[in-house]
Design a protein around this motif. Structure first.
Motif, short mmCIF file in Angstrom:
data_model
loop_
_atom_site.label_atom_id
_atom_site.label_comp_id
_atom_site.label_asym_id
_atom_site.label_seq_id
_atom_site.Cartn_x
_atom_site.Cartn_y
_atom_site.Cartn_z
N LEU A 34 -35.12 -38.02 -1.83
CA LEU A 34 -35.11 -37.11 -3.31
C LEU A 34 -34.11 -36.19 -2.57
CD1 LEU A 34 -39.29 -36.62 -3.82
CD2 LEU A 34 -37.75 -37.28 -5.07
N THR A 35 -33.68 -35.90 -3.11
CA THR A 35 -32.67 -34.39 -3.24
C THR A 35 -32.40 -33.95 -4.22
OG1 THR A 35 -30.66 -36.46 -3.85
CG2 THR A 35 -31.48 -35.99 -0.89
N PRO A 36 -32.05 -32.94 -3.84
CA PRO A 36 -31.88 -31.59 -5.84
C PRO A 36 -31.28 -31.47 -5.61
CG PRO A 36 -31.81 -30.58 -3.42
CD PRO A 36 -31.80 -31.76 -2.83
N HIS A 37 -31.22 -32.34 -7.11
CA HIS A 37 -29.69 -32.49 -7.86
C HIS A 37 -28.07 -31.63 -7.13
CE1 HIS A 37 -29.44 -32.55 -12.40
NE2 HIS A 37 -28.57 -33.03 -12.00
N ILE A 38 -28.03 -32.89 -6.35
CA ILE A 38 -26.79 -32.57 -4.96
C ILE A 38 -25.58 -33.71 -6.02
CG2 ILE A 38 -27.63 -30.59 -3.62
CD1 ILE A 38 -27.96 -33.32 -1.66
N ALA A 39 -26.05 -34.55 -6.10
CA ALA A 39 -24.70 -35.46 -6.66
C ALA A 39 -23.39 -34.63 -7.07
CB ALA A 39 -25.28 -36.92 -7.31
N GLY A 40 -24.02 -33.76 -8.64
CA GLY A 40 -22.65 -33.26 -8.21
C GLY A 40 -21.62 -32.51 -7.72
N ALA A 41 -19.97 -32.25 -7.88
CA ALA A 41 -19.74 -30.96 -7.33
C ALA A 41 -20.04 -30.49 -6.69
CB ALA A 41 -18.87 -29.86 -7.75
N GLN A 42 -20.46 -29.94 -5.25
CA GLN A 42 -21.18 -28.41 -4.44
C GLN A 42 -20.05 -28.31 -3.85
OE1 GLN A 42 -24.62 -28.18 -4.46
NE2 GLN A 42 -24.48 -29.58 -6.55
N VAL A 56 -21.24 -17.64 -9.23
CA VAL A 56 -20.43 -19.35 -9.71
C VAL A 56 -18.69 -19.18 -9.71
CG1 VAL A 56 -20.11 -21.12 -11.48
CG2 VAL A 56 -22.44 -19.89 -10.69
N ALA A 57 -18.38 -17.84 -10.24
CA ALA A 57 -17.18 -17.57 -10.26
C ALA A 57 -16.02 -17.18 -9.46
CB ALA A 57 -17.49 -16.71 -11.84
N GLU A 58 -16.47 -16.65 -8.38
CA GLU A 58 -15.95 -16.93 -7.47
C GLU A 58 -15.47 -18.47 -6.70
OE1 GLU A 58 -14.07 -14.34 -5.96
OE2 GLU A 58 -15.27 -13.09 -8.19
N SER A 59 -16.53 -19.25 -6.72
CA SER A 59 -16.49 -20.39 -6.60
C SER A 59 -15.47 -21.05 -7.07
CB SER A 59 -17.61 -20.79 -5.58
OG SER A 59 -18.54 -20.37 -5.20
N ARG A 116 -14.49 -26.08 -7.45
CA ARG A 116 -13.48 -25.60 -7.36
C ARG A 116 -12.24 -26.66 -7.68
NH1 ARG A 116 -7.97 -25.99 -6.03
NH2 ARG A 116 -6.63 -24.49 -5.66
N ARG A 117 -12.88 -28.75 -7.86
CA ARG A 117 -12.96 -29.21 -8.66
C ARG A 117 -12.54 -28.63 -9.99
NH1 ARG A 117 -13.85 -35.02 -6.28
NH2 ARG A 117 -14.04 -34.57 -3.77
N LEU A 118 -13.76 -28.39 -10.59
CA LEU A 118 -14.13 -28.36 -11.37
C LEU A 118 -12.79 -26.97 -12.38
CD1 LEU A 118 -17.68 -28.00 -11.33
CD2 LEU A 118 -16.51 -30.19 -11.81
N GLY A 119 -13.04 -26.05 -11.91
CA GLY A 119 -12.10 -24.72 -11.97
C GLY A 119 -10.84 -25.26 -12.16
N GLN A 120 -10.78 -26.16 -11.64
CA GLN A 120 -9.21 -26.37 -11.53
C GLN A 120 -8.62 -27.52 -12.95
OE1 GLN A 120 -7.48 -28.61 -8.26
NE2 GLN A 120 -5.41 -28.36 -8.73
N TYR A 121 -9.81 -27.85 -13.50
CA TYR A 121 -9.62 -28.64 -14.04
C TYR A 121 -9.21 -27.72 -16.25
CZ TYR A 121 -11.02 -32.87 -17.24
OH TYR A 121 -10.57 -33.89 -18.87
N LEU A 168 -13.67 -20.49 -9.45
CA LEU A 168 -12.37 -19.52 -10.27
C LEU A 168 -12.09 -18.80 -9.43
CD1 LEU A 168 -12.30 -18.92 -14.28
CD2 LEU A 168 -10.84 -20.71 -12.81
N PRO A 169 -10.93 -19.39 -7.95
CA PRO A 169 -10.71 -19.05 -7.12
C PRO A 169 -9.38 -18.27 -7.48
CG PRO A 169 -10.37 -21.12 -6.44
CD PRO A 169 -11.40 -21.01 -7.07
N ALA A 170 -9.17 -17.35 -6.51
CA ALA A 170 -8.04 -16.62 -6.39
C ALA A 170 -6.37 -16.81 -6.81
CB ALA A 170 -7.27 -15.25 -5.46
N ASP A 171 -6.51 -18.23 -6.68
CA ASP A 171 -5.35 -19.36 -6.89
C ASP A 171 -5.30 -19.46 -8.25
OD1 ASP A 171 -7.44 -20.69 -5.33
OD2 ASP A 171 -6.24 -22.56 -6.07
N LEU A 172 -6.40 -19.92 -8.52
CA LEU A 172 -6.60 -20.48 -9.80
C LEU A 172 -6.72 -19.93 -10.64
CD1 LEU A 172 -8.85 -23.25 -9.68
CD2 LEU A 172 -6.67 -23.37 -9.30
#
Length: 318
Positions: free
Chosen positions: A273-281, A5-8, A286-291, A10-14
């Motif tokens: 039915l979708t498998p809980h995919i509405a949030g950031a995918q 998860v961390a790689e996605s 990256r938006r989460l890490g930037q925030y 918080l990528p290198a630039d962040l």
């Protein structure tokens, strides 16, 4: 957080941006977290982080802030965090955008009875002009959460004459009006809305909120959308209503989650039915890490945290 998860998130630039703000500890072996925790003043957490219990916090005597690069912190934060006076922030605002966009897409699909039309193909071909459309739609929003408010704002911004109804006991008539909605009780919302979208947190008072009685009030040809928490809706009652073909359902969350094999909702043609995919995918995480990085910058500068979560507010949050 989980290394993958961390790689996605918080990528290198962040990480480079973080390094300009704070001294980053080296990535620890999970069997040797104690060494890193002993010096940590800020913890950036995410999916896969263990609960911050008193035992964990005892190994982090200098910890002053937890900045969560994900949504809810309910499974992360224990009473010990508040008792230590540790500041907590969540990137739920960054996660709200994708959920709102997903919901708006589902509202458009629901307004056109897309599932029912697809299931009837080719019998309904060609679609005629008297079939249902999305203009002048009455949409019921259950819960003025950060996501619910975004959905209301986008619907209100439209120029096609949507009527937006809102049920939320914590919102006044004036506040609902400012948001662009008309506040009503839940029964009226269900009776009048062709599409009902759920955005309420799961609390003791919201568990089973949309029960058999409320679902029965939805008009024929109506639809229920749930991108919030599965248990806000009575799953068995919803399955019975959908089985008649009277209403459709678009569910990104269910109760239980996932549904067991053979559950009626899994085979109904008018249920998506979708498998809980509405949030950031994918690239969106990256938006989460930037925030989280920007929250770190604010904390270092002594500025208020935009995503701060307080002990008092936590029970009302998703």
């Amino acid at each position: 957080m989980d290394p993958a998860v961390a790689e996605s998130v918080l990528p290198a630039d962040l990480r480079a941006r973080l390094s300009s703000l704070v001294r980053l500890a080296p990535d620890p072996d999970r069997r040797d977290l104690g060494t890193v925790l002993a010096d940590a003043e800020i913890l950036i957490s995410g999916w896969g982080c263990p609960r911050l219990t008193a035992d964990v916090l005892a190994r982090a005597p200098r910890l002053r802030a937890v900045i969560h690069a994900a949504g809810t912190v309910k499974s992360l934060v224990s009473d010990a965090v508040w008792e230590r006076g540790i500041v907590v922030s969540s990137a739920a605002d960054a996660n709200a955008g994708p959920v709102a966009s997903f919901t708006l897409a589902l509202i458009t699909l629901a307004a056109r009875r897309t599932l029912t039309m697809a299931a009837g193909y080719p019998d309904v071909w060609p679609a005629s002009a008297d079939r249902t459309g999305a203009d002048g739609l009455t949409v019921g929003i259950v819960g003025a959460s950060r996501i619910g408010r975004r959905v209301i704002a986008e619907l209100a911004r439209s120029d096609v004459g949507h009527e937006i109804l809102l049920h939320d006991p914590h919102v006044t008539d004036d506040e609902a009006h400012r948001l662009g909605a008309h506040r009503v009780d839940l029964a009226e919302l269900c009776r009048r809305s062709r599409v009902v979208s759920v955005h309420a947190p799961l609390l003791p008072e919201t568990k089973g909120l949309l029960d058999a009685d409320m679902l029965a009030l939805l008009p024929d040809g109506g639809a229920l959308i749930n991108t919030a928490r599965g248990a806000v809706v009575d799953t068995d009652a919803l399955a019975r209503e959908c089985a008649t073909g009277r209403i459709d359902a678009y569910l990104d969350v269910t109760d239980p989650e996932p549904l067991p094999q053979g559950h009626p909702l899994l085979s109904l043609p008018n249920v998506l039915l979708t498998p809980h995919i509405a949030g950031a995918q994918g690239s969106e995480v990256r938006r989460l890490g930037q925030y989280a990085v920007e929250e770190t910058a604010r904390w270092v500068a002594g500025e208020p945290l935009l995503g701060e979560v307080t002990r008092e507010a936590l029970p009302r949050l998703a």
